[in-house]
Scaffold this active site. Structure first.
Site, short mmCIF file in Angstrom:
data_model
loop_
_atom_site.label_atom_id
_atom_site.label_comp_id
_atom_site.label_asym_id
_atom_site.label_seq_id
_atom_site.Cartn_x
_atom_site.Cartn_y
_atom_site.Cartn_z
N CYS A 114 0.82 -1.23 0.00
CA CYS A 114 0.00 0.00 0.00
C CYS A 114 0.85 1.27 0.00
O CYS A 114 0.35 2.35 -0.34
CB CYS A 114 -0.95 0.01 1.19
SG CYS A 114 -2.08 -1.39 1.17
N HIS A 258 -3.34 7.35 2.17
CA HIS A 258 -3.73 6.03 1.70
C HIS A 258 -5.11 5.71 2.27
O HIS A 258 -5.37 5.95 3.44
CB HIS A 258 -2.70 5.01 2.19
CG HIS A 258 -3.14 3.60 1.95
ND1 HIS A 258 -3.60 3.18 0.72
CD2 HIS A 258 -3.20 2.52 2.77
CE1 HIS A 258 -3.92 1.90 0.80
NE2 HIS A 258 -3.69 1.48 2.03
N ASN A 288 -9.98 0.11 -0.52
CA ASN A 288 -8.51 0.18 -0.44
C ASN A 288 -7.94 -0.38 -1.74
O ASN A 288 -8.03 -1.58 -2.00
CB ASN A 288 -8.05 -0.63 0.78
CG ASN A 288 -6.53 -0.60 0.96
OD1 ASN A 288 -5.81 -0.18 0.06
ND2 ASN A 288 -6.08 -1.06 2.10
N1 ACO Z 1 -18.74 -8.84 8.06
C1 ACO Z 1 -19.21 -9.19 9.23
N2 ACO Z 1 -18.42 -9.56 10.27
C2 ACO Z 1 -17.09 -9.56 10.05
C3 ACO Z 1 -16.53 -9.20 8.82
C4 ACO Z 1 -17.40 -8.84 7.78
N3 ACO Z 1 -16.98 -8.46 6.58
N4 ACO Z 1 -15.18 -9.30 8.92
C5 ACO Z 1 -14.91 -9.70 10.16
N5 ACO Z 1 -16.05 -9.87 10.86
C6 ACO Z 1 -16.23 -10.32 12.23
C7 ACO Z 1 -15.07 -11.14 12.73
O1 ACO Z 1 -15.21 -12.49 12.33
C8 ACO Z 1 -15.19 -10.96 14.23
O2 ACO Z 1 -16.20 -11.84 14.68
P1 ACO Z 1 -16.04 -12.59 16.11
O3 ACO Z 1 -15.98 -11.47 17.12
O4 ACO Z 1 -17.27 -13.41 16.16
O5 ACO Z 1 -14.76 -13.36 16.01
C9 ACO Z 1 -15.74 -9.54 14.37
O6 ACO Z 1 -16.26 -9.19 13.09
C10 ACO Z 1 -14.69 -8.54 14.79
O7 ACO Z 1 -13.54 -8.71 13.96
P2 ACO Z 1 -12.32 -7.74 14.06
O8 ACO Z 1 -11.31 -8.12 13.03
O9 ACO Z 1 -11.86 -7.67 15.47
O10 ACO Z 1 -13.04 -6.37 13.66
P3 ACO Z 1 -12.49 -4.90 13.72
O11 ACO Z 1 -13.43 -4.04 14.45
O12 ACO Z 1 -11.05 -4.84 14.10
O13 ACO Z 1 -12.60 -4.47 12.19
C11 ACO Z 1 -11.16 -4.29 10.27
C12 ACO Z 1 -11.92 -5.21 11.20
C13 ACO Z 1 -12.16 -3.43 9.52
C14 ACO Z 1 -10.37 -5.14 9.27
C15 ACO Z 1 -10.21 -3.39 11.10
O14 ACO Z 1 -9.47 -4.16 12.01
C16 ACO Z 1 -9.28 -2.63 10.23
O15 ACO Z 1 -9.68 -1.80 9.46
N6 ACO Z 1 -7.98 -2.84 10.36
C17 ACO Z 1 -7.02 -2.17 9.53
C18 ACO Z 1 -6.62 -3.09 8.46
C19 ACO Z 1 -6.58 -2.48 7.12
O16 ACO Z 1 -7.15 -1.48 6.79
N7 ACO Z 1 -5.82 -3.15 6.28
C20 ACO Z 1 -5.68 -2.77 4.95
C21 ACO Z 1 -4.30 -3.06 4.49
S1 ACO Z 1 -3.13 -2.27 5.52
C22 ACO Z 1 -3.27 -0.74 5.22
O17 ACO Z 1 -3.64 -0.41 4.15
C23 ACO Z 1 -2.92 0.21 6.27
#
Ligand code: ACO
Length: 331
Positions: A114, A258, A288
């Site tokens: 990224c 980004h 993204n």
């Molecule tokens: N729909 C419904 N539920 C979902 C989904 C989905 N698409 N994806 C995950 N869940 C569930 C998980 O299974 C989990 O369920 P559980 O509690 O029963 O186990 C629950 O939601 C919580 O999951 P988390 O991963 O803890 O959710 P979080 O609030 O952290 O959000 C997310 C996830 C959006 C990925 C967040 O952590 C995030 O944005 N992180 C940054 C990562 C990112 O942006 N990466 C891109 C590449 S790196 C970069 O560009 C910087």
């Protein structure tokens, strides 16, 4: 006299097909509400079968050259940031070179996920400032949909495809010192700042590759940990860029970040004390797009007239590796 480099044209290209969150909810167990509230994403573009990263990059490059009013034959360097090259080799940049009808100069890819566009811009800026290139095409292009696991709801909802490009031009100028307030008074790209830390490669990676599995593999991510590192690394590199130029966050006219997650953007600008209106956001429509996200957002803000000559523009990104970086530009 000193060499400066300036962005003199921008271009972008998005594949035609729009996939919204409701369509994804038919494929994996998710909802529009979950995706939008956790990420700020409503829809993304997905490349057509047979549409390659080089095709997207070529379209964005043509528009960038057109907006710069510069013929392709003047380009003597192509640096393309991508994680989804057409092939393991040759570099996708050489495909773009061929499509533009060029056979001179150098063309190569940069792999920083990224952060790929910021890394590519830093490389090209250094080539130009060293006098090794005069007109560089700097591209971020991805068909990220090809490395997603479409059964993994935690990752497949986050990404999209697209490309953005800028034309970087070198010119000789009087060396500019600090202004009356100690701020760098130069024009063009003021400074670039790159970092990486390979200890965190297990938080965000692709589980395949030519040397390990001999397959392409799929994106794997521990989202919560990535989120935490993103906010602290991005805030630190932005401070570093401002300090290097004797500036403060209040000097910034536009942040072009980004586009990973709305909550990462909000937390980063809150930490810097910047108003959210100064942040260019395309996440809702593009998701993204990895290396393409910064030049896609920049193109939009330049074309709609938000970015004006004289504005101070900050670009920043963070991605797998981890890699992260920032660039300050006096437009
Ligand atoms: N729909 C419904 N539920 C979902 C989904 C989905 N698409 N994806 C995950 N869940 C569930 C998980 O299974 C989990 O369920 P559980 O509690 O029963 O186990 C629950 O939601 C919580 O999951 P988390 O991963 O803890 O959710 P979080 O609030 O952290 O959000 C997310 C996830 C959006 C990925 C967040 O952590 C995030 O944005 N992180 C940054 C990562 C990112 O942006 N990466 C891109 C590449 S790196 C970069 O560009 C910087």
């Amino acid at each position: 006299m000193t060499m400066t480099s300036q962005i003199v044209g921008c271009g972008a290209y998005l594949p035609e097909r729009v996939v919204d969150n409701d369509e994804l909810s038919k494929r994996v167990d998710t909802t529009n509400e979950w995706i939008f509230s956790r990420t700020g994403i409503r829809e993304r573009r997905i490349a057509a079968d047979g549409e390659l990263t080089s095709d997207l990059a070529f379209e964005a490059s043509k528009k960038a050259l057109e907006s710069a009013g510069i013929g392709a034959d003047e380009v003597d360097l192509i640096v393309l940031g991508t994680t989804t090259p057409d092939k393991t080799f040759p570099a996708t940049a050489t495909a773009v070179q061929r499509m533009l009808g060029l056979k001179n100069g150098a063309a190569f890819d940069v792999q920083a996920v990224c952060s790929g566009f910021i890394y590519s811009l830093a490389v090209a800026d250094n080539f130009v400032k060293a006098g090794q290139a005069r007109t560089a095409l700097v591209i971020g292009a991805e068909t990220f949909s090809r490395i997603l696991d479409w059964e993994d709801r935690a990752t497949c909802v986050l990404f999209g495809d697209g490309a953005g490009a800028v034309v970087l031009r070198g010119s000789e100028a009087e060396a500019a010192g600090p202004d009356g307030h100690g701020r760098n008074s130069a024009r063009g790209i003021l400074s670039t700042h790159l970092h990486s830390d390979g200890r965190y490669s297990d938080l965000l990676y692709v589980d395949g590759g030519p040397s390990s599995t001999r397959t392409v593999g799929h994106v794997r991510m521990r989202g919560r940990e990535v989120f935490r590192h993103a906010v602290s690394n991005l805030s630190a590199v932005i401070e570093e860029a401002l300090d290097a130029n004797g500036m403060q966050s209040s000097d910034i006219d536009w942040v072009v970040p980004h586009q990973a997650n709305k909550r990462i953007l909000d937390a980063t600008v809150r930490k810097l004390g910047l108003p959210p209106e100064r942040v260019v956001t395309t996440l809702e429509r593009h998701a993204n797009t990895s290396a393409a996200s910064v030049p896609l957002a920049l193109d939009e803000a330049v074309r709609d007239g938000r970015v004006q000559p004289g504005n101070l523009v900050l670009l920043e990104a963070m991605g797998g590796g981890f890699t992260w970086g920032a660039c300050l530009i006096r437009w």
